[in-house]
Design an enzyme around this catalytic site. Structure first.
Site, mmCIF file in Angstrom:
data_model
loop_
_atom_site.group_PDB
_atom_site.id
_atom_site.type_symbol
_atom_site.label_atom_id
_atom_site.label_comp_id
_atom_site.label_asym_id
_atom_site.label_seq_id
_atom_site.Cartn_x
_atom_site.Cartn_y
_atom_site.Cartn_z
ATOM 1 C CG ASP A 128 -1.718 1.239 1.373
ATOM 2 O OD1 ASP A 128 -2.321 1.649 0.370
ATOM 3 O OD2 ASP A 128 -1.736 1.821 2.473
ATOM 4 C CG ASP A 184 -1.346 2.245 6.819
ATOM 5 O OD1 ASP A 184 -1.749 2.111 5.643
ATOM 6 O OD2 ASP A 184 -1.430 3.308 7.450
ATOM 7 C CG ASP A 212 -4.127 -1.143 3.246
ATOM 8 O OD1 ASP A 212 -4.375 -0.980 2.036
ATOM 9 O OD2 ASP A 212 -3.521 -0.310 3.935
#
Length: 809
Positions: free
Chosen positions: A507, A702, A706
């Protein structure tokens, strides 16, 4: 923007104003659905011949988004089964029941499931009691049937599994402590007996020491080792011999033979029986610790969702209500700093919304009347009036939780190499020991005592201490060393899966970047003093809650400027702020467009960095300077990409941020394959798509957005400081924020698997050499016990090599 006309979902019955999912109905007409989930539930009900459900009077739809709870497995649910002859009964608490039609639907769909004999569902209590044949259907499959209909199934005793796990841990610790203490005492008597065997010892003293050894060893074998005995008996009943059978055979054989030897004047081997149990209990404690830490973050996500909301009544009066009481169409007031409790449509006002928790977008987004905002997002600028679009149970946060649960259900478990091999190794050793004993009596004419000694030597030399320690000793060393390097591993299964990874997905916001904007450049203009501009900016921005304002205040503080009290502060969402300094001088801070609207002449090149955000400041009607702010790369971002690429891994970025920003970050750190603008389910689809191609995926993220991808990945990784649900779904946690540790974790996992294979290889080579020697009578039980101990020591020392592993940042 113009709003779509109000539409009614054909399955759940809620009203909505977004684009509908359209499908053909059973009568050839057109059916509208608010989401794909409702469409799937509608088709499943109709295909089962139960479309009469939609014609029932007073029907109400489930108000809880259906999902299969990923925190449950058949092993977990087995604790809630009640045997009733050849059948089993389970009581399930079903969430989302709102009317008798829900009971009608659930009972008929469950009764249509093969293996279900009886269903009784209490409408008042929402408890379903089912009797089923466990040979035809599993508890998890029953949960899946309920979840696919849009309801949430839970075991009736929700806290029972936690209590059971705590009881199991305490029991195992007590057994291990007992075994360790008594085995240490036993070794003193064993050394004396060993010395007597080689140098001579009086018969009375020998017998006294043997009696004491018998007294000390018995509780170790039959109390501390009782779980192995039970497991061995279970494996015999199911015709699936495993490690427990070999452990029990070794311990019991040594104990029973030693008891016989105590009363016949032969040599005893009580220490072998005790050390077998003590060594293997260490491995069991490690295994239990891994299971205890592998918990779901779903409950944390539910707990973090807003529990109260401000309902706007007639006349504009506001009253606090539980979010469960919110219905589609209700008007809500969301103040500055509050989270949106459900998915909403902005009706009155405009504001900036921090969507980083939901989408990964690093900058707050301006939302005006007519635009939709997801639950869980934070209102950072101004109060707004919104209209609820969905019930709390069907909100964005709850749908994310559902994705996590479904992804977790398919997560693979660690398959111990030793257990797989023991399927043939254990029976072979037992059969060989019996053949050796019988052969010595029938073919060689040995005495029964000599034959028992030879057979016992085979069992002892093949004792699975080295095999039992091969995996947990290496896992313990790897986890300990990783922790000292700032890498938290959730157990041996993570190591095994991480070593096979060939693709790494990152990410962006909060992972590759820090997630917090910082001032990267500050310049003055029109002859303004830098000190005066910084003082004015710090004072004006102090009262603003925007992340950019906080970054400017922090930058000014680092330069030594503290905010002063301003008057007439005003925040204009999406544009900027205005205020009067203590001396009455007006200050404006914001975008170029905002200052231009206020009649300020703007003439700077603020677009030199497309990934940076420009904040301009005007003092007393004159442009005085500007700040450039960017989301900074984390420490080790470029290093981890280079290190992973050197390991021949495919590295990519998948982010909810815009494509241009993601591409620029990718260029900075050397990642060519980048994908921006992805929703949580699209991230999960990216993970599963790669897995369907045979890839083994490591996902690094995080945020809440996600969590589904983290749960669905082969291995998931989060950084300390991530959202709670990201951390709870992470197999691997990096502390300190240094991304280069991810590459270190990968190398540790590869090294650990190499050590495990070496340990197992040694254990089998040792057995291949030792078993023939024992079968030929060249090894007595005492030498077999010494060889077993040496083999275990070698495995332990080999595993400790992992403690020297170094981090290369």
């Amino acid at each position: 923007m113009s709003l779509l006309p109000e539409q009614i979902c054909s399955h759940c019955g809620i009203s909505f104003r977004w684009k509908a999912v359209v499908a053909g109905g059973t009568d050839g007409g057109r059916e509208l659905f608010c989401c794909r989930g409702c469409q799937g539930a509608y088709l499943m009900i109709c295909e089962a011949g139960l479309d009469g459900f939609y014609q029932r009077e007073g029907r109400a739809a489930p108000t809880v988004a259906g999902s299969l709870p990923g925190s449950f497995s058949d092993a977990d649910l087995a604790r809630h089964l009640i045997p009733e002859g050849d059948l089993c009964r389970i009581d399930i608490l079903v969430g989302g029941i709102t009317c008798p039609s829900c009971v009608w639907l659930l009972e008929r769909m469950l009764l249509r499931t093969i293996g279900v004999e009886y269903v009784s569902l209490s409408y008042s209590g929402g408890v379903a009691s089912l009797r089923f044949d466990p040979a035809l259907v599993t508890p998890l499959e029953l949960f899946s049937v309920i979840a696919r209909l849009g309801y949430v199934p839970r075991p009736y005793s929700a806290d029972q599994s936690e209590k059971e796990a705590r009881r199991e841990r305490d029991d195992l610790l007590l057994r291990f402590g007992t075994a360790l203490f008594l085995t240490m005492q036993l070794m003193a008597y064993s050394y004396a007996l060993y010395a007597g065997y080689f140098q001579g010892i009086g018969a009375p003293m020998k017998q006294f020491l043997q009696y004491i050894s018998l007294l000390v060893t018995t509780p170790v074998v039959f109390y501390s080792g009782w779980p192995f005995i039970v497991g061995a008996w279970r494996s015999l009943k199911t015709a699936a011999p495993g490690m427990d059978l070999l452990i029990a055979m070794g311990a019991l054989s040594a104990w029973f033979y030693s008891v016989w030897a105590t009363f016949t004047g032969e040599e005893t081997y009580f220490e072998s029986a005790a050390t077998i149990v003590t060594f293997v209990l260490i491995g069991r404690l490690i295994e239990l610790s891994v299971r205890r830490r592998a918990i779901s973050g779903i409950s944390t996500l539910y707990a973090s969702a807003p529990q109260r909301a401000t309902l706007v009544g007639e006349g504009g009066a506001g009253s606090e209500v539980d979010v469960e009481d919110i219905r589609p169409g209700d008007l809500l007031l969301v103040r500055q700093g509050e989270r949106f409790p459900v998915d909403c449509l902005v009706i009155k006002g405009e504001t900036e919304v921090d969507q980083s928790l939901a989408t990964g977008e690093s900058r707050p987004v301006l939302l005006v009347s007519g635009e939709e905002v997801r639950s869980g997002c934070v209102n950072v600028a101004a109060p707004v009036t919104v209209q609820a679009l969905r019930p709390a149970g069907q909100s964005y946060l709850m749908r994310v939780a559902a994705l996590v649960q479904m992804a977790q259900a398919g997560k693979p478990r660690l398959q111990q190499l030793a257990d797989r091999v023991s399927g043939w190794f254990v029976p072979a050793v037992i059969l060989l020991a019996l053949l050796v004993g019988a052969g010595r009596v029938l073919l060689l004419g040995n005495s029964v005592g000599a034959a028992i000694m030879a057979a016992l030597s085979v069992v002892l030399i093949a004792c699975p201490c080295a095999m039992g320690l091969a995996v947990p000793a290496a896992v313990l060393a790897a986890c300990s060393r990783s922790a000292s390097l700032g890498i938290i591993l959730r157990g041996g299964d993570v190591i095994e899966r991480l070593a096979t990874v060939d693709t790494v997905l990152f990410d962006k916001t909060g992972t590759i970047t820090s997630g917090n904007p910082v001032v990267t450049r500050f310049e003055t203009c029109c002859g303004s003093s830098a000190s005066a501009v910084l003082q004015a900016a710090a004072s004006a921005e102090e009262q603003a809650s925007h992340p950019l304002a906080r970054a400017i205040v922090l930058y000014a503080a680092e330069q030594g400027y503290r905010p002063e009290t301003c008057r007439d502060f005003r925040s204009i969402p999406g544009r900027g702020i205005s205020a009067l300094l203590p001396d009455g001088v007006p200050v404006l801070c914001g975008s170029e467009a905002f200052l231009a609207e206020q009649g300020i002449a703007v003439d700077i090149d603020s677009c030199c960095d497309s990934s940076a955000t420009a904040v301009l400041i005007a003092v007393d009607g004159i442009l005085a300077g500007h700040f450039l702010l960017s989301d900074q790369l984390r420490e080790g971002a470029s290093a981890v990409v280079s290190a992973l690429a050197a390991e021949q891994l495919d590295v990519r970025i998948i982010s909810g941020d815009n494509q241009a920003t993601v591409e620029q970050v990718g260029r900075h750190i050397g990642i060519a394959a980048v994908h921006g603008g992805l929703t949580p389910d699209q991230k999960l689809a990216s993970v599963t798509g790669l897995q369907q191609q045979g890839r083994r995926v490591l996902m690094v993220g995080d945020g809440v957005n996600d969590a589904p991808a983290l749960a669905g990945a082969t291995v998931s990784c989060s950084l300390s400081g991530s959202s709670d649900i990201a951390l709870e779904n992470a197999d691997l946690i990096i502390t300190g924020g240094d991304l280069a540790r991810i590459a270190t974790a990968y190398r540790i996992s590869r090294a650990t698997m190499t050590i495990i294979k070496q340990n197992l290889g040694w254990a089998f080579v040792y057995n291949i050499i030792g078993i023939p020697l024992a079968s030929a009578g060249l090894l007595t039980p005492v030498y077999a016990a010494v060889a077993m101990t040496a083999s275990s020591l070698l495995v332990s020392l080999n595993s400790l090599r992992l403690m020297r592993f170094k981090h290369h940042g």
